[in-house]
Design an enzyme around this catalytic site. Structure first.
Site, short mmCIF file in Angstrom:
data_model
loop_
_atom_site.label_atom_id
_atom_site.label_comp_id
_atom_site.label_asym_id
_atom_site.label_seq_id
_atom_site.Cartn_x
_atom_site.Cartn_y
_atom_site.Cartn_z
N ARG A 1 -8.21 -0.80 5.15
CA ARG A 1 -7.44 0.27 4.50
C ARG A 1 -6.12 -0.24 3.95
O ARG A 1 -5.58 0.30 3.00
CB ARG A 1 -7.13 1.37 5.51
N ILE B 1 8.65 6.90 16.80
CA ILE B 1 8.17 7.63 15.62
C ILE B 1 6.89 8.41 15.91
O ILE B 1 6.80 9.60 15.64
CB ILE B 1 7.93 6.66 14.44
N ARG C 1 -4.57 10.57 4.90
CA ARG C 1 -3.53 11.60 4.92
C ARG C 1 -2.64 11.53 3.69
O ARG C 1 -2.09 12.52 3.22
CB ARG C 1 -2.62 11.41 6.12
N LYS D 1 0.84 -1.21 0.00
CA LYS D 1 0.00 0.00 0.00
C LYS D 1 0.87 1.25 0.00
O LYS D 1 0.65 2.20 -0.76
CB LYS D 1 -0.91 0.02 1.23
N ASN D 2 1.92 1.25 0.84
CA ASN D 2 2.73 2.46 1.00
C ASN D 2 3.70 2.71 -0.15
O ASN D 2 4.45 3.68 -0.12
CB ASN D 2 3.47 2.42 2.35
#
Ligand code: EPZ
Length: 426
Positions: free
Chosen positions: A402, A332, A93, A22-23
């Site tokens: 998602r 993070i 986002r 996905k990323n």
């Protein structure tokens, strides 16, 4: 809202195929905005965030053809809208990844300023600082970031020192710099495999990117970019999630179409914790829990190539089943322990002190009704449910959709007792 009903205690076995990342798919889809020609992406995961990104591209005016479920043919012409609206940005986002490409190709872009999310405030100040370093004028108007290229409409090469490593910040600048006039150098850039995958696509489109995967990336701007064909890398976080699914259920799995190298640090930590992981070949891993059982091992999340924050929640679930005390430090995001209190409801011994979670194990988890708060927290609760005795009901599984493709079907094929319940069924 859908829920998952899991009856735990069953060891998983069999073979599972990892989907595309996905990323990586999200920035690669945004990169298509940089050219009027067609960009063909293969191995795009069938997950909700990619559907949202597709909708954003179509709202901008692009055509997205899907000849097969995981192949997208994106042609970003004519582009009539130069903005990512609030409605979309608030759901995802990563819509902010439209900023760099729109600004670079059209000299203007408007993106709703993303608010905070469950895991942290997540500002984009470094994205904006970087675009300013390329000569952009950036203002905030009524909750929107409005960016304009210098008078003559083209960004100019520059230098950006990222004060903090940011993945999408690096990706936004990388894309913006491809069409800038002159050379850009990004320092302290993100080194995630997804950044390298984006750079590979950009170079196929005719860009001149060097050093992706290292802390210093250099981009020689070009006049224009063309179409290209590219296959998205496998999802290393999904790979890590299935490694833990095998270990936490005491099962044995073969994980196909993954890239072991991308999961190097996760594999190293899991081996130390008593998980036997064999690299069958360059795209296959075999995994099972060692007969000696799981042992507690500390972990600190950091940017790649260190331990990924996106594996922290799943690792915490595993540590509830390990012998001893483990300390999990999240460096993070400031609020990424929401899953801990849900697992405490299942009997887990977890103590949170700021950014450090201390887990005592092993504890027999008991099925309970729990609620997912974000994507990786929901993966953690699924793993805990698989290990627990009795039934677990997980609310708000829309979070998991998602970023995981049909996870309950993949798990069921491996012997898990998991079903998706529609609102009306509970
Ligand atoms: C990417 O988010 C991933 N999302 C996240 O995955 C992942 O958790 C994160 O990188 C870290 O690995 C995508 O790639 C779409 P960052 P991103 O900018 O780029 C701070 C998942 O589960 N920061 O690297 O938004 C920030 O607040 C998701 O798949 C600034 O201060 O994360 C954070 O503390 C969740 N200013 C840190 O840097 C900025 O301008 C790293 O964030 C940008 C970031």
């Amino acid at each position: 809202m859908d829920k998952f009903l899991i009856t735990g205690g069953l060891p998983l076995s069999g073979r599972v195929v990892v989907s595309g990342a996905k990323n990586s798919a999200l920035p690669c889809m945004a990169a298509a905005v940089l050219t009027p020609e067609t960009v063909t992406l293969h191995n795009v995961p069938y997950v909700r965030d990619c559907l949202t990104q597709r909708r954003l591209l179509e709202d901008l005016g692009a055509t997205v053809l899907v000849p097969e479920l995981r192949t997208h043919k994106i042609t970003a012409t004519p582009i009539e809208l130069f903005e990512a609206p609030y409605e979309l940005v608030k759901t995802m986002r990563a819509s902010v990844l439209a900023l760099g490409p729109l600004l670079a190709r059209f000299g203007k872009a408007k993106v709703s300023l993303p608010g905070g999310c469950a895991i942290g405030t997540r500002p984009i100040d470094l994205h904006l600082e970087g675009l300013k370093a390329l000569g952009a004028e950036v203002t905030l108007e009524a909750g929107d970031v409005v960016a304009r290229a210098p008078k003559r409409g083209r960004l100019r090469g520059g230098e950006m020192h990222f004060e903090k490593v940011t993945v999408t910040g690096t990706e936004n600048l990388l894309m913006a710099a491809t069409l800038a006039e002159g050379k850009t150098v990004l320092h302290n850039a993100a080194r995630e495999p997804e950044v390298s995958d984006l750079a590979e696509l950009l170079n196929r489109m005719g860009a001149r990117v060097r050093g992706a995967g290292s802390p210093t990336i250099t981009i020689e701007g070009v006049e224009a970019l063309g179409g290209a064909e590219h296959t998205i890398i496998p999802d290393r976080i999904e790979t890590g999630t299935f490694l833990i699914a095998a270990a936490i259920t005491g099962g044995e799995l073969e994980i196909k179409d993954c890239v072991p190298e991308h999961s190097g640090i996760v594999i190293a930590h899991l081996r130390e914790a008593g998980v036997e992981i064999e690299e069958v070949n360059q795209s296959t891993l075999r995994v099972r829990r060692s007969s000696k059982g799981l042992v507690a091992r500390d972990v600190v999340t950091e940017p790649h190539p260190r331990f990924p924050t996106d594996m922290q929640a799943q690792y915490m679930a595993l540590m509830t089943q390990a012998e001893g005390r483990s300390m999990i430090t999240e460096t993070i995001f400031e609020n990424r322990f929401m899953h801990a209190s849900e697992m405490q409801r299942m009997g887990a011994q977890i103590h949170i002190d700021g950014r450090i979670a201390t887990v005592e194990g092993p504890t027999q988890l008991m099925g309970a009704r729990v609620q997912a708060s974000d994507l990786r927290a929901s993966a953690c609760l699924v793993l805990a449910g698989l290990a627990a005795s009795g039934e677990t009901i997980i609310d708000r599984v829309y979070h998991i959709d998602r970023g995981y493709e049909k996870i309950e079907m993949k798990l069921r094929a491996l012997g898990a007792d998991i079903e998706r319940l529609k609102e009306s069924e509970v």
